[in-house]
Design a protein around this motif. Sequence first.
Motif, PDB file in Angstrom:
ATOM      1  N   PRO A  80       0.826  -1.208   0.000  1.00 13.05           N
ATOM      2  CA  PRO A  80       0.000   0.000   0.000  1.00 13.05           C
ATOM      3  C   PRO A  80       0.862   1.260   0.000  1.00 13.05           C
ATOM      4  O   PRO A  80       1.964   1.287   0.547  1.00 13.05           O
ATOM      5  CB  PRO A  80      -0.803  -0.109   1.298  1.00 13.05           C
ATOM      6  CG  PRO A  80       0.009  -0.994   2.181  1.00 13.05           C
ATOM      7  CD  PRO A  80       0.771  -1.913   1.277  1.00 13.05           C
ATOM      8  N   TYR A  81       0.352   2.301  -0.613  1.00 11.23           N
ATOM      9  CA  TYR A  81       1.040   3.585  -0.678  1.00 11.23           C
ATOM     10  C   TYR A  81       1.089   4.236   0.696  1.00 11.23           C
ATOM     11  O   TYR A  81       0.115   4.202   1.446  1.00 11.23           O
ATOM     12  CB  TYR A  81       0.326   4.517  -1.664  1.00 11.23           C
ATOM     13  CG  TYR A  81       0.875   5.918  -1.660  1.00 11.23           C
ATOM     14  CD1 TYR A  81       2.074   6.209  -2.290  1.00 11.23           C
ATOM     15  CD2 TYR A  81       0.210   6.942  -1.001  1.00 11.23           C
ATOM     16  CE1 TYR A  81       2.594   7.489  -2.278  1.00 11.23           C
ATOM     17  CE2 TYR A  81       0.715   8.227  -0.982  1.00 11.23           C
ATOM     18  CZ  TYR A  81       1.914   8.492  -1.623  1.00 11.23           C
ATOM     19  OH  TYR A  81       2.421   9.767  -1.603  1.00 11.23           O
ATOM     20  N   LYS A  82       2.251   4.809   1.026  1.00  9.67           N
ATOM     21  CA  LYS A  82       2.403   5.595   2.253  1.00  9.67           C
ATOM     22  C   LYS A  82       3.078   6.899   1.871  1.00  9.67           C
ATOM     23  O   LYS A  82       4.116   6.882   1.197  1.00  9.67           O
ATOM     24  CB  LYS A  82       3.284   4.857   3.272  1.00  9.67           C
ATOM     25  CG  LYS A  82       2.656   3.627   3.840  1.00  9.67           C
ATOM     26  CD  LYS A  82       3.585   2.946   4.838  1.00  9.67           C
ATOM     27  CE  LYS A  82       3.013   1.602   5.214  1.00  9.67           C
ATOM     28  NZ  LYS A  82       3.998   0.576   5.386  1.00  9.67           N
ATOM     29  N   ALA A  83       2.485   8.019   2.285  1.00 12.49           N
ATOM     30  CA  ALA A  83       3.080   9.318   1.993  1.00 12.49           C
ATOM     31  C   ALA A  83       4.524   9.329   2.486  1.00 12.49           C
ATOM     32  O   ALA A  83       4.833   8.814   3.555  1.00 12.49           O
ATOM     33  CB  ALA A  83       2.271  10.426   2.655  1.00 12.49           C
ATOM     34  N   ASN A  84       5.405   9.895   1.715  1.00  8.29           N
ATOM     35  CA  ASN A  84       6.844   9.962   2.007  1.00  8.29           C
ATOM     36  C   ASN A  84       7.488   8.582   2.092  1.00  8.29           C
ATOM     37  O   ASN A  84       8.584   8.441   2.622  1.00  8.29           O
ATOM     38  CB  ASN A  84       7.124  10.744   3.300  1.00  8.29           C
ATOM     39  CG  ASN A  84       6.587  12.155   3.227  1.00  8.29           C
ATOM     40  OD1 ASN A  84       6.707  12.810   2.197  1.00  8.29           O
ATOM     41  ND2 ASN A  84       5.968  12.611   4.298  1.00  8.29           N
ATOM     42  N   GLY A  85       6.802   7.575   1.591  1.00 10.07           N
ATOM     43  CA  GLY A  85       7.355   6.220   1.575  1.00 10.07           C
ATOM     44  C   GLY A  85       8.056   5.950   0.264  1.00 10.07           C
ATOM     45  O   GLY A  85       8.127   6.800  -0.624  1.00 10.07           O
ATOM     46  N   ASN A  86       8.576   4.776   0.141  1.00 11.43           N
ATOM     47  CA  ASN A  86       9.304   4.397  -1.064  1.00 11.43           C
ATOM     48  C   ASN A  86       9.149   2.890  -1.248  1.00 11.43           C
ATOM     49  O   ASN A  86       9.975   2.116  -0.799  1.00 11.43           O
ATOM     50  CB  ASN A  86      10.772   4.797  -0.895  1.00 11.43           C
ATOM     51  CG  ASN A  86      11.566   4.599  -2.151  1.00 11.43           C
ATOM     52  OD1 ASN A  86      11.022   4.412  -3.225  1.00 11.43           O
ATOM     53  ND2 ASN A  86      12.872   4.625  -2.014  1.00 11.43           N
ATOM     54  N   ARG A  87       8.029   2.489  -1.871  1.00 10.24           N
ATOM     55  CA  ARG A  87       7.742   1.063  -2.031  1.00 10.24           C
ATOM     56  C   ARG A  87       8.696   0.410  -3.033  1.00 10.24           C
ATOM     57  O   ARG A  87       9.113   1.045  -4.003  1.00 10.24           O
ATOM     58  CB  ARG A  87       6.303   0.886  -2.526  1.00 10.24           C
ATOM     59  CG  ARG A  87       5.263   1.371  -1.543  1.00 10.24           C
ATOM     60  CD  ARG A  87       3.867   1.260  -2.099  1.00 10.24           C
ATOM     61  NE  ARG A  87       3.704   2.201  -3.217  1.00 10.24           N
ATOM     62  CZ  ARG A  87       2.677   2.209  -4.042  1.00 10.24           C
ATOM     63  NH1 ARG A  87       1.714   1.321  -3.900  1.00 10.24           N
ATOM     64  NH2 ARG A  87       2.585   3.088  -5.016  1.00 10.24           N
ATOM     65  N   PRO A  88       9.017  -0.860  -2.808  1.00  7.38           N
ATOM     66  CA  PRO A  88       9.829  -1.591  -3.787  1.00  7.38           C
ATOM     67  C   PRO A  88       9.053  -1.775  -5.094  1.00  7.38           C
ATOM     68  O   PRO A  88       7.823  -1.641  -5.127  1.00  7.38           O
ATOM     69  CB  PRO A  88      10.088  -2.946  -3.141  1.00  7.38           C
ATOM     70  CG  PRO A  88       9.468  -2.913  -1.802  1.00  7.38           C
ATOM     71  CD  PRO A  88       8.668  -1.671  -1.660  1.00  7.38           C
TER      72      PRO A  88
END
Length: 175
Positions: A80-88
């Motif tokens: 799931p998307y998370k603000a300021n995140g960086n998903r693989p």
Amino acid sequence: TDKLNKELKTLKAENEKLKENANDQEQYSRRNNLRVTGIKEDTNKQSSLQTKAQFQKMCKEKLGLDIRDEDIDIAHRLGPYKANGNRPIIVKFVRRQTKFDITKNAKSLKGTNIYLNDDLTHTNQQALMSLRLKDPTRIEKAWSFEGKLYATFKSTNPARPGNTTTRQIRFAEYD
């Protein structure tokens, strides 16, 4: 009860073999995939086309490789998307040779915080992490190549310090 114990032992062995076969089949189905971490610009509802373009841009800028649209079956972010995140990102290539060409140049990514890894099954990923963490006094390093797990073991022989042995880790050893 001897007969029941023997039958139970046989069933357990068959069950382990089925688990191994299922894991092998799942890993084989991932042979054209690459798991990429560290590519920024993650957005909410990011399309596979946007993700593919980000990956292609990284390959061009960091690896000096021109990866065409036809080379990639699909690319998408994981989880799931998370603000300021960086998903693989998972990238599935049409041909395995494209994956080889990219991983061959992966040394160019040193110091960029971008990492390329095999897309391992959950079982293989857990086993690899376990190898790396379990016994650092005995295991020098552990890695995967083509979905298979390998480890370099430090010498336990005091007469031969610094001697290492590298070998593939088999499914039966995962526990």
